[in-house]
Design an enzyme around this catalytic site. Structure first.
Site, PDB file in Angstrom:
ATOM      1  N   GLU A 168       3.782  49.170  -9.031  1.00 25.47           N
ATOM      2  CA  GLU A 168       3.962  50.118  -7.770  1.00 25.47           C
ATOM      3  C   GLU A 168       5.148  50.836  -8.079  1.00 25.47           C
ATOM      4  OE1 GLU A 168       2.017  46.370  -6.035  1.00 25.47           O
ATOM      5  OE2 GLU A 168       3.568  46.896  -7.617  1.00 25.47           O
ATOM      6  N   ASP A 206     -10.601  42.547  -3.296  1.00 23.94           N
ATOM      7  CA  ASP A 206     -10.826  41.570  -2.488  1.00 23.94           C
ATOM      8  C   ASP A 206      -9.743  41.773  -1.282  1.00 23.94           C
ATOM      9  OD1 ASP A 206      -8.388  41.713  -3.937  1.00 23.94           O
ATOM     10  OD2 ASP A 206      -8.203  39.546  -4.282  1.00 23.94           O
TER      11      ASP A 206
END
Length: 366
Positions: free
Chosen positions: A274, A191
């Site tokens: 991350e 997205d």
């Protein structure tokens, strides 16, 4: 007298036994609550430490042929086209079945069709291979690998669900299993919105490149802070004691650099994916290469599509089976994609409108 002495002795023994039992019970209870409080104190860390037994993946289909030139005829080379020896970008996209999935993948695929020397790894959060998704991926002509990589059931019940982790872990496993040690790794969600310039920027990554991501958090951007061409810190509205407070779309990694770290992984730890991934590759501040004109440009945006539940459309069997009308074929196709559901007994009654007047389709073509 003797009876009193025996009675007193027995009573004292009973008291002593009760006291001892009480001490044992208190000890057991204390240990239980201590362990519970310790486990509850850092639930996320416990999740990270736990290795799921069903962390699985299956390669559904892959193609290493680039057939995009067949779609548009011969492509004229220009100065912006990388040389044949240009590093391949391994673009990893985690995705999952939902109403918007096919639309999102279509939009992203149309962007990636303009990027040469790219291999698209699409990891779907499903137990089996999605034939509709695979058919779409084939149409783009981009070299790709389609993986079914379901999230372990254990993590679906967590308060903070680590979405996309199983998919990215599967992509990392594919890279490792196929001995890919040259090229560039990039995680791009289905997205997000990408400027084509981003790809030429990250293709030259030597170790780890970083750049701003727009539409992130309370600052509207997440970016490295660059001074005199070097990264000095990070500007992100959710630091959360992370060593590397960056967004997943805000960095790219050289596979040659990553190959030097044998324990590369991404944990099932929501919000810290991350950070822990970059720790696992042994990243140092001096290894970071700022891109996007020293992080003054936004080349990737964290756009998000609003998710809606698929509507249920009530329509007659005659309409669906009438081969002279397009609606049956169209609505069945949308049903397979998960965009809507078709029913003959419940849901919103479908209508046809002509000259401003509407009539129910429950009987129109019956």
């Amino acid at each position: 007298m003797l009876v009193k002495m025996v009675h007193s002795f027995c009573r004292n023994v009973t008291r002593a036994r009760s006291f001892a039992m009480g001490v044992v019970i208190l000890f057991v209870v204390g240990v239980f609550f201590f362990n519970n409080s310790y486990m509850m104190a850092d639930d996320a860390s416990q999740d990270f430490a736990m290795i799921p037994v069903n962390d699985t993946m299956a390669v559904c289909f892959e193609s290493f042929d680039d057939t995009r030139k067949l779609l548009y005829g011969e492509v004229t080379a220009d100065s912006s086209t990388p040389e044949p020896a240009a590093p391949i970008i391994y673009f990893v996209t985690p995705t999952y079945p939902r109403r918007e999935q096919i639309a999102e993948i279509t939009r992203l695929g149309q962007t990636l069709m303009h990027v040469p020397y790219l291999h698209w790894i699409v990891a779907d959060d499903t137990d089996g291979c999605n034939r509709v998704l695979n058919s779409l991926l084939k149409r783009f002509g981009i070299p790709y690998t389609h993986i079914a990589s379901p999230m372990p059931a254990f993590y679906r019940t967590k308060k903070l669900v680590p979405r996309g982790v199983a998919n990215r872990r599967a992509a990392l496993a594919w890279i490792r299993n196929n001995n890919k040690k040259s090229g560039v790794l990039y995680f791009g969600d289905d997205d997000n919105t990408f400027d084509l310039k981003l790809f030429s920027e990250i293709r030259t990554t030597k170790k780890v490149s970083m750049f701003p991501v727009g539409l992130i958090g309370d600052y509207a951007v997440s970016t490295p802070v660059v001074k005199n061409g070097k990264v000095e810190g990070f500007f992100d509205s959710w630091p959360a004691k992370r060593k590397w407070p960056v967004d997943m779309a805000g960095f790219a990694v050289s596979l040659e650099y990553m190959a030097a770290s044998p324990n590369v992984t991404m944990p099932f730890k929501a919000g810290y994916e991350e950070d822990e991934f970059l720790k696992s590759i042994g990243l140092r501040m001096q290894d970071i290469e700022p891109k996007a004109s020293n992080c003054t440009e936004v080349l990737v945006w964290h756009t998000q599509t609003k998710n809606n539940k698929p509507p249920k459309v009530r329509i007659s069997a005659g309409t669906l089976q009438n081969d002279k009308v397009n609606l049956g074929v169209l609505l069945k196709q949308l049903g397979v994609m998960g965009v809507s559901h078709i029913s003959q007994s419940e849901g919103t009654v479908a209508q046809i409108t002509k000259d401003g007047k509407s009539k129910s389709l429950l009987s129109w073509f019956s």
